[in-house]
Scaffold this motif. Structure first.
Motif, PDB file in Angstrom:
ATOM      1  N   GLN A 159       0.856  -1.186   0.000  1.00 37.35           N
ATOM      2  CA  GLN A 159       0.000   0.000   0.000  1.00 37.35           C
ATOM      3  C   GLN A 159       0.888   1.232   0.000  1.00 37.35           C
ATOM      4  N   GLY A 160       0.798   2.007  -1.090  1.00 37.32           N
ATOM      5  CA  GLY A 160       1.581   3.223  -1.192  1.00 37.32           C
ATOM      6  C   GLY A 160       0.927   4.382  -0.459  1.00 37.32           C
ATOM      7  N   LYS A 161       1.707   5.415  -0.227  1.00 41.10           N
ATOM      8  CA  LYS A 161       1.181   6.558   0.524  1.00 41.10           C
ATOM      9  C   LYS A 161       0.153   7.348  -0.256  1.00 41.10           C
ATOM     10  N   ARG A 162       0.122   7.184  -1.595  1.00 41.39           N
ATOM     11  CA  ARG A 162      -0.858   7.890  -2.407  1.00 41.39           C
ATOM     12  C   ARG A 162      -2.056   7.011  -2.764  1.00 41.39           C
ATOM     13  N   HIS A 163      -2.045   5.776  -2.315  1.00 40.58           N
ATOM     14  CA  HIS A 163      -3.131   4.871  -2.656  1.00 40.58           C
ATOM     15  C   HIS A 163      -4.393   5.175  -1.846  1.00 40.58           C
ATOM     16  N   LYS A 164      -5.522   4.821  -2.412  1.00 37.03           N
ATOM     17  CA  LYS A 164      -6.782   4.845  -1.688  1.00 37.03           C
ATOM     18  C   LYS A 164      -6.664   3.923  -0.480  1.00 37.03           C
ATOM     19  N   ALA A 165      -7.293   4.290   0.644  1.00 41.58           N
ATOM     20  CA  ALA A 165      -7.195   3.504   1.874  1.00 41.58           C
ATOM     21  C   ALA A 165      -7.609   2.059   1.609  1.00 41.58           C
ATOM     22  N   GLY A 166      -6.740   1.128   1.985  1.00 45.49           N
ATOM     23  CA  GLY A 166      -7.034  -0.285   1.827  1.00 45.49           C
ATOM     24  C   GLY A 166      -6.591  -0.882   0.509  1.00 45.49           C
ATOM     25  N   LEU A 167      -6.292  -0.047  -0.480  1.00 42.03           N
ATOM     26  CA  LEU A 167      -5.915  -0.565  -1.797  1.00 42.03           C
ATOM     27  C   LEU A 167      -4.447  -0.981  -1.798  1.00 42.03           C
ATOM     28  N   HIS A 168      -4.196  -2.188  -2.306  1.00 43.82           N
ATOM     29  CA  HIS A 168      -2.841  -2.706  -2.421  1.00 43.82           C
ATOM     30  C   HIS A 168      -2.508  -2.918  -3.893  1.00 43.82           C
ATOM     31  N   SER A 169      -1.261  -2.641  -4.250  1.00 41.38           N
ATOM     32  CA  SER A 169      -0.836  -2.802  -5.634  1.00 41.38           C
ATOM     33  C   SER A 169       0.563  -3.399  -5.664  1.00 41.38           C
ATOM     34  N   ILE A 170       1.135  -3.474  -6.851  1.00 41.24           N
ATOM     35  CA  ILE A 170       2.474  -4.036  -7.016  1.00 41.24           C
ATOM     36  C   ILE A 170       3.511  -2.914  -7.031  1.00 41.24           C
ATOM     37  N   LEU A 171       4.774  -3.267  -7.015  1.00 46.93           N
ATOM     38  CA  LEU A 171       5.839  -2.275  -6.890  1.00 46.93           C
ATOM     39  C   LEU A 171       6.121  -1.589  -8.226  1.00 46.93           C
ATOM     40  N   ALA A 172       6.484  -0.325  -8.137  1.00 46.19           N
ATOM     41  CA  ALA A 172       6.778   0.462  -9.339  1.00 46.19           C
ATOM     42  C   ALA A 172       7.812   1.527  -8.986  1.00 46.19           C
ATOM     43  N   MET A 247      -8.012  -5.435  -1.411  1.00 38.19           N
ATOM     44  CA  MET A 247      -8.533  -4.569  -2.469  1.00 38.19           C
ATOM     45  C   MET A 247      -7.422  -4.295  -3.480  1.00 38.19           C
ATOM     46  N   LEU A 248      -7.767  -4.484  -4.772  1.00 30.75           N
ATOM     47  CA  LEU A 248      -6.779  -4.353  -5.844  1.00 30.75           C
ATOM     48  C   LEU A 248      -7.101  -3.172  -6.750  1.00 30.75           C
ATOM     49  N   PRO A 249      -6.139  -2.744  -7.574  1.00 29.33           N
ATOM     50  CA  PRO A 249      -6.420  -1.700  -8.562  1.00 29.33           C
ATOM     51  C   PRO A 249      -7.540  -2.153  -9.502  1.00 29.33           C
ATOM     52  N   PRO A 250      -8.257  -1.221 -10.108  1.00 28.02           N
ATOM     53  CA  PRO A 250      -9.392  -1.588 -10.958  1.00 28.02           C
ATOM     54  C   PRO A 250      -8.977  -2.293 -12.245  1.00 28.02           C
ATOM     55  N   GLU A 251      -9.928  -3.024 -12.825  1.00 25.37           N
ATOM     56  CA  GLU A 251      -9.715  -3.670 -14.112  1.00 25.37           C
ATOM     57  C   GLU A 251      -9.282  -2.636 -15.151  1.00 25.37           C
ATOM     58  N   GLY A 252      -8.386  -3.045 -16.036  1.00 26.51           N
ATOM     59  CA  GLY A 252      -7.924  -2.159 -17.087  1.00 26.51           C
ATOM     60  C   GLY A 252      -6.620  -1.467 -16.776  1.00 26.51           C
ATOM     61  N   THR A 253      -6.261  -1.348 -15.502  1.00 26.83           N
ATOM     62  CA  THR A 253      -4.970  -0.747 -15.159  1.00 26.83           C
ATOM     63  C   THR A 253      -3.870  -1.775 -15.392  1.00 26.83           C
ATOM     64  N   ILE A 254      -2.679  -1.293 -15.657  1.00 24.82           N
ATOM     65  CA  ILE A 254      -1.570  -2.205 -15.903  1.00 24.82           C
ATOM     66  C   ILE A 254      -1.253  -3.020 -14.652  1.00 24.82           C
ATOM     67  N   ALA A 255      -1.422  -2.428 -13.476  1.00 28.07           N
ATOM     68  CA  ALA A 255      -1.164  -3.158 -12.236  1.00 28.07           C
ATOM     69  C   ALA A 255      -2.090  -4.369 -12.121  1.00 28.07           C
ATOM     70  N   ARG A 256      -3.385  -4.163 -12.367  1.00 27.21           N
ATOM     71  CA  ARG A 256      -4.330  -5.271 -12.266  1.00 27.21           C
ATOM     72  C   ARG A 256      -4.055  -6.337 -13.328  1.00 27.21           C
ATOM     73  N   THR A 257      -3.699  -5.908 -14.532  1.00 29.87           N
ATOM     74  CA  THR A 257      -3.389  -6.862 -15.592  1.00 29.87           C
ATOM     75  C   THR A 257      -2.217  -7.753 -15.204  1.00 29.87           C
ATOM     76  N   LEU A 258      -1.174  -7.170 -14.614  1.00 37.18           N
ATOM     77  CA  LEU A 258      -0.013  -7.950 -14.212  1.00 37.18           C
ATOM     78  C   LEU A 258      -0.311  -8.882 -13.040  1.00 37.18           C
ATOM     79  N   ILE A 259      -1.152  -8.433 -12.131  1.00 39.42           N
ATOM     80  CA  ILE A 259      -1.580  -9.299 -11.025  1.00 39.42           C
ATOM     81  C   ILE A 259      -2.324 -10.507 -11.578  1.00 39.42           C
ATOM     82  N   ASP A 260      -3.233 -10.270 -12.520  1.00 44.85           N
ATOM     83  CA  ASP A 260      -3.989 -11.381 -13.108  1.00 44.85           C
ATOM     84  C   ASP A 260      -3.073 -12.327 -13.889  1.00 44.85           C
ATOM     85  N   LEU A 261      -2.089 -11.776 -14.608  1.00 43.52           N
ATOM     86  CA  LEU A 261      -1.144 -12.619 -15.329  1.00 43.52           C
ATOM     87  C   LEU A 261      -0.349 -13.512 -14.376  1.00 43.52           C
ATOM     88  N   SER A 262       0.082 -12.936 -13.249  1.00 44.69           N
ATOM     89  CA  SER A 262       0.846 -13.720 -12.279  1.00 44.69           C
ATOM     90  C   SER A 262       0.021 -14.858 -11.691  1.00 44.69           C
TER      91      SER A 262
END
Length: 265
Positions: A159-172, A247-262
Motif C-alpha cells: 500500500q503506497g502513501k498515495r493509494h486509496k485507503a485499503g488498496l494494495h498494488s504491485i511495486l513500481a 482490495m486491488l487496482p481496478p480492471e484495465g490498469t496495468i497493475a491489475r493486468t499484471l496481477i492477473d497474469l501472475s
C-alpha cells in the motif's frame, strides 16, 4: 498528432477534456462531456487555449485549458483525474491523461529553459519553440517499471502513501539515467522491499499521466531475501495468497493486468 487549433464549429459533436491543474471537468453523470458546443453549458472559448488531441470513437477530442477550478463551466464539476478509473473506460481515461499531460506541458514551457526567452507554440505539432536560441521542447515522458512478483502461490502487494485507503498494488518506480529497464526493476525492488528477483519477463506498457509516466510492465519471481518494506515509500507490504487478496487496482490498469497474469502462471 496533437495540434494547436481554434475552437471547432458550434455544431460539431466532440469530446471535451477541460483541464484545470490536475482536475478534469466531468458532467452531472460523472462523464467526460460530449456534444456540440451549442448544446453544452460552456462559456465562450475564444479566451481559452483549445488543442485538438486526437480522436475517440471516430469523434474529435479537444483539450480546453481552464483556470483553476474555473466556475464558468457549469452542469458538472471538476474532479481529480483518477476518478475516471471508476468509470472503467480505459480509452477515455487514456485520452484524459493525454489531455492533462499536454496541459501541463504547455503551462510549464512558456519560457525557454536554455535562454529564458518566451517560447512560441508550433502550429503543426505539439511543441514549444524558442525563436531566440532555436531550442524546441516536446512533452516529457518518464519511463517507469512496474512489476508483479510471485513467490509460490503468493504475490507481493503493498500500500503506497498515495493509494486509496485499503488498496494494495504491485511495486513500481522511475528508471534512472543510464539504467536499463531490468536494472531499474532490480534496484527498485531491492530498495522498496529488500528482496532479489529472478525470471524477469516483460509483458506490456501503459501511459500513466501522474504526471507524465510510461509504465513498462513485468512479472518476476522471488529469488532471495526477507521482506523489509521501505517506510519512506510504502505504508505496508506483504505476501498475499492468490485466494485471499486485498482490495486491488481496478480492471484495465496495468497493475491489475499484471496481477492477473501472475495468478495464471
Amino acid at each position: 498528432m496533437a495540434t494547436l487549433y481554434s475552437k471547432p464549429a458550434d455544431d460539431e459533436p466532440a469530446w471535451w477534456f477541460v483541464v484545470s491543474s490536475d482536475h478534469l471537468f466531468l458532467d452531472a453523470a460523472g462523464e467526460v462531456p460530449f456534444g456540440c458546443l451549442q448544446e453544452l453549458s460552456f462559456p465562450g472559448l475564444d479566451e481559452y487555449r483549445v488543442v485538438e488531441i486526437g480522436e475517440l470513437r471516430e469523434r474529435s477530442c479537444y483539450l480546453v485549458m481552464a483556470d483553476y477550478l474555473d466556475e464558468q463551466f457549469t452542469g458538472g464539476e471538476f474532479a481529480p483525474l483518477r476518478q475516471l478509473l471508476a468509470v472503467e473506460d480505459m480509452e477515455k481515461f487514456a485520452m484524459a491523461g493525454r489531455a492533462r499531460q499536454f496541459s501541463d506541458f504547455l503551462n510549464t514551457h512558456r519560457f525557454c529553459g536554455r535562454c529564458g526567452a518566451r517560447m512560441q507554440a508550433i502550429e503543426w505539432e505539439l511543441a514549444m519553440h524558442c525563436n531566440q536560441c532555436q531550442h524546441r521542447c516536446y512533452p516529457r515522458v518518464s519511463p517507469c517499471i512496474i512489476v508483479a512478483i510471485r513467490k509460490g502461490d503468493n504475490i507481493l502487494l503493498a500500500q503506497g502513501k498515495r493509494h486509496k485507503a485499503g488498496l494494495h498494488s504491485i511495486l513500481a518506480g522511475f528508471v534512472e539515467a543510464g539504467e536499463s529497464l531490468e536494472q531499474a526493476l532490480e534496484r527498485e525492488v531491492y530498495e522498496e522491499a529488500g528482496i532479489r528477483v529472478k525470471n524477469i519477463q516483460y509483458h506490456l506498457s501503459q501511459p500513466w499521466s501522474f504526471p507524465h509516466s510510461l509504465m513498462m510492465g513485468f512479472t518476476a519471481e522471488w529469488a532471495e531475501g526477507e521482506l523489509h518494506i521501505d517506510p519512506h515509500e510504502l505504508i505496508t507490504g506483504d505476501w498475499f495468497a492468490f485466494d485471499n487478496l486485498p482490495m486491488l487496482p481496478p480492471e484495465g490498469t496495468i497493475a491489475r493486468t499484471l496481477i492477473d497474469l501472475s495468478q495464471k502462471r
